[in-house]
Design an enzyme around this catalytic site. Structure first.
Site, PDB file in Angstrom:
ATOM      1  CG  ASN A 163      -6.807  -0.776   1.592  1.00 48.86           C
ATOM      2  OD1 ASN A 163      -6.105  -0.280   0.706  1.00 48.86           O
ATOM      3  ND2 ASN A 163      -6.296  -1.360   2.658  1.00 48.86           N
ATOM      4  CB  CYS A 176      -0.936   0.017   1.199  1.00 53.80           C
ATOM      5  SG  CYS A 176      -2.011  -1.418   1.256  1.00 53.80           S
ATOM      6  CG  HIS A 192      -3.362   3.478   2.764  1.00 55.70           C
ATOM      7  ND1 HIS A 192      -3.822   3.217   1.502  1.00 55.70           N
ATOM      8  CD2 HIS A 192      -3.354   2.283   3.427  1.00 55.70           C
ATOM      9  CE1 HIS A 192      -4.094   1.922   1.398  1.00 55.70           C
ATOM     10  NE2 HIS A 192      -3.812   1.342   2.556  1.00 55.70           N
TER      11      HIS A 192
HETATM   12  O1  UT7 Z   1      -3.791  -1.341   3.658  1.00 56.96           O
HETATM   13  C1  UT7 Z   1      -2.970  -1.961   4.592  1.00 56.96           C
HETATM   14  C2  UT7 Z   1      -3.309  -1.587   5.927  1.00 56.96           C
HETATM   15  N1  UT7 Z   1      -4.538  -2.238   6.367  1.00 56.96           N
HETATM   16  C3  UT7 Z   1      -5.084  -1.788   7.442  1.00 56.96           C
HETATM   17  O2  UT7 Z   1      -4.605  -0.807   7.959  1.00 56.96           O
HETATM   18  C4  UT7 Z   1      -6.267  -2.486   8.057  1.00 56.96           C
HETATM   19  C5  UT7 Z   1      -6.124  -2.436   9.554  1.00 56.96           C
HETATM   20  N2  UT7 Z   1      -7.131  -3.144  10.318  1.00 56.96           N
HETATM   21  C6  UT7 Z   1      -8.439  -2.770  10.330  1.00 56.96           C
HETATM   22  O3  UT7 Z   1      -8.867  -1.876   9.634  1.00 56.96           O
HETATM   23  C7  UT7 Z   1      -9.348  -3.448  11.321  1.00 56.96           C
HETATM   24  O4  UT7 Z   1      -8.586  -4.177  12.238  1.00 56.96           O
HETATM   25  C8  UT7 Z   1     -10.413  -4.387  10.667  1.00 56.96           C
HETATM   26  C9  UT7 Z   1     -11.444  -3.568   9.942  1.00 56.96           C
HETATM   27  C10 UT7 Z   1      -9.728  -5.346   9.725  1.00 56.96           C
HETATM   28  C11 UT7 Z   1     -11.152  -5.181  11.742  1.00 56.96           C
HETATM   29  O5  UT7 Z   1     -11.768  -4.283  12.664  1.00 56.96           O
HETATM   30  P1  UT7 Z   1     -11.607  -4.510  14.231  1.00 56.96           P
HETATM   31  O6  UT7 Z   1     -12.404  -3.467  14.901  1.00 56.96           O
HETATM   32  O7  UT7 Z   1     -10.131  -4.545  14.507  1.00 56.96           O
HETATM   33  O8  UT7 Z   1     -12.306  -5.884  14.468  1.00 56.96           O
HETATM   34  P2  UT7 Z   1     -11.670  -7.216  15.061  1.00 56.96           P
HETATM   35  O9  UT7 Z   1     -10.725  -7.819  14.089  1.00 56.96           O
HETATM   36  O10 UT7 Z   1     -11.175  -6.922  16.444  1.00 56.96           O
HETATM   37  O11 UT7 Z   1     -12.941  -8.105  15.169  1.00 56.96           O
HETATM   38  C12 UT7 Z   1     -13.992  -7.809  16.091  1.00 56.96           C
HETATM   39  C13 UT7 Z   1     -15.105  -8.805  15.877  1.00 56.96           C
HETATM   40  C14 UT7 Z   1     -14.633 -10.259  15.847  1.00 56.96           C
HETATM   41  O12 UT7 Z   1     -15.619 -11.040  16.472  1.00 56.96           O
HETATM   42  P3  UT7 Z   1     -15.431 -11.552  17.976  1.00 56.96           P
HETATM   43  O13 UT7 Z   1     -14.165 -12.355  17.974  1.00 56.96           O
HETATM   44  O14 UT7 Z   1     -15.306 -10.304  18.799  1.00 56.96           O
HETATM   45  O15 UT7 Z   1     -16.662 -12.329  18.223  1.00 56.96           O
HETATM   46  C15 UT7 Z   1     -14.600 -10.592  14.383  1.00 56.96           C
HETATM   47  O16 UT7 Z   1     -14.778 -11.957  14.153  1.00 56.96           O
HETATM   48  O17 UT7 Z   1     -15.735  -8.586  14.605  1.00 56.96           O
HETATM   49  C16 UT7 Z   1     -15.773  -9.803  13.878  1.00 56.96           C
HETATM   50  N3  UT7 Z   1     -15.689  -9.481  12.464  1.00 56.96           N
HETATM   51  C17 UT7 Z   1     -16.780  -9.206  11.728  1.00 56.96           C
HETATM   52  N4  UT7 Z   1     -18.088  -9.165  12.030  1.00 56.96           N
HETATM   53  C18 UT7 Z   1     -18.954  -8.853  11.048  1.00 56.96           C
HETATM   54  C19 UT7 Z   1     -14.579  -9.389  11.692  1.00 56.96           C
HETATM   55  N5  UT7 Z   1     -14.952  -9.057  10.446  1.00 56.96           N
HETATM   56  C20 UT7 Z   1     -16.298  -8.936  10.442  1.00 56.96           C
HETATM   57  C21 UT7 Z   1     -17.237  -8.609   9.460  1.00 56.96           C
HETATM   58  N6  UT7 Z   1     -18.540  -8.569   9.809  1.00 56.96           N
HETATM   59  N7  UT7 Z   1     -16.891  -8.309   8.189  1.00 56.96           N
END
Ligand code: UT7
Length: 329
Positions: free
Chosen positions: A285, A114, A254
């Site tokens: 993204n 990225c 970004h």
């Molecule tokens: O371009 C390169 C750089 N990329 C980035 O910078 C991306 C960086 N990361 C992020 O943007 C975020 O970490 C994400 C958007 C990928 C995830 O958001 P988060 O707030 O960090 O969520 P999480 O991974 O902590 O997940 C929280 C919960 C989990 O469920 P439990 O374990 O709490 O029951 C996930 O399984 O949300 C769940 N989850 C979803 N639920 C519904 C993960 N993806 C989804 C989804 N829909 N699409």
């Protein structure tokens, strides 16, 4: 006269097909509410099956050349930032060189995920300032949909396809590239990977069965690094250019997640919120292409007056990060 490297034209290309959150609700266990509240994304663009990074990159490049009033025959060198090349060889840069009709130009791909657009801009600037070339075409193009696992809800909602391009020249009016700061940390390489398809795990029935040819990300960890690294890159870039935060007219981060963008914004209290340019809600993204797509849109929808400064910042797999300070002439 002090030699400058300037962006004299920008262009972008987005595929027509729109993939909405409602579409994704039918594909994986997710909701529009979760995606909007956790990422700020509402929709993203998806390339046609017969549309590749080379096609999208060539389309963006031709628009950038037109904006710079430059013919493809005047391009000395082509740099393509992509993590989704058409194929391992030949380079996507060589394919685009043929498509736009620039047989005299050298052409090479660079890999910085990225942050690739900023790495390419930095190399283009160095090639101009050293007097090696007069006109360098920087192209960022990503068909992330080919590497996205549409059974993995934690990643498939995030990515979109698209391309952007910059003409970087020694002459003409445009945005002078005043300063670029780049960084990398290979210690954190495992946080964001496509594990299969390279020489470590060549494509086989086993890699396909284990879905190793798709993007895998430790989202939480990447999130924290993204905020910290982009903030530091911006501050280092401003310090190196002896530029104060108050002098910045626009910040283009970004477009990985609106919460990352908002967290960076909080660290720049003098910059009004409406001066932080966002496209994340409509394109998701688009990796290396994202800052260039946003800059191209900003220049087409707003007047940027001479003397105004624009700060770009990016972060991605590697880990890699960077910031670039541009000044309108
Ligand atoms: O371009 C390169 C750089 N990329 C980035 O910078 C991306 C960086 N990361 C992020 O943007 C975020 O970490 C994400 C958007 C990928 C995830 O958001 P988060 O707030 O960090 O969520 P999480 O991974 O902590 O997940 C929280 C919960 C989990 O469920 P439990 O374990 O709490 O029951 C996930 O399984 O949300 C769940 N989850 C979803 N639920 C519904 C993960 N993806 C989804 C989804 N829909 N699409």
């Amino acid at each position: 006269m002090i030699k400058k490297a300037k962006i004299t034209g920008t262009g972008s290309y987005l595929p027509e097909r729109v993939l909405t959150n409602q579409d994704l609700e039918k594909m994986v266990d997710t909701t529009d509410e979760w995606i909007v509240s956790r990422t700020g994304m509402k929709e993203r663009r998806i390339a046609r099956p017969d549309e590749f990074s080379s096609h999208m990159g060539a389309a963006a490049a031709l628009k950038a050349l037109a904006a710079a009033h430059l013919d493809a025959s005047q391009v000395d060198f082509i740099l393509v930032a992509t993590l989704t090349p058409d194929c391992p060889i030949p380079s996507t840069a060589c394919l685009i060189q043929k498509m736009i009709g620039a047989p005299q130009a050298g052409a090479v791909d660079i890999s910085a995920a990225c942050t690739g657009g900023l790495y390419a801009l930095s190399l283009a600037r160095a090639l101009i300032l050293s007097g090696t070339y007069k006109n360098v075409l920087v192209i960022c193009s990503e068909k992330l949909s080919s590497f996205t696992d549409y059974t993995d809800r934690s990643t498939c909602v995030l990515f979109g396809d698209g391309a952007s391009a910059y003409v970087v020249s020694s002459e003409g009016r445009g945005l002078a590239i005043e300063q670029i700061q780049l960084g990398a940390d290979g210690e954190q390489a495992e946080l964001l990977v496509i594990p299969g398809g390279g020489c470590r795990q060549p494509t086989s029935a086993v890699t396909i069965e284990n879905r190793l040819h798709f993007i895998k990300m430790s989202g939480n960890e990447v999130f924290k690094h993204a905020v910290r690294r982009m903030e530091a890159a911006c501050k280092e870039c401003l310090d190196a250019a002896d530029c104060k935060e108050e002098e910045i007219s626009w910040l283009i981060p970004h477009q990985a997640n609106v919460r990352i963008i908002d967290a960076i914004a909080k660290r720049f209290p003098h910059l009004p919120g409406d001066r932080i340019y966002k496209t994340v809600h409509k394109y998701g993204n688009t990796s290396a292409s994202s800052c260039g797509i946003a800059l191209d849109e900003l220049l087409k929808t707003h007047t940027v007056h001479p003397g105004e400064k624009i700060l770009l910042t990016a972060f991605g797999s590697g880990l890699t990060w960077g910031a670039a300070l541009l000044r309108a002439e």
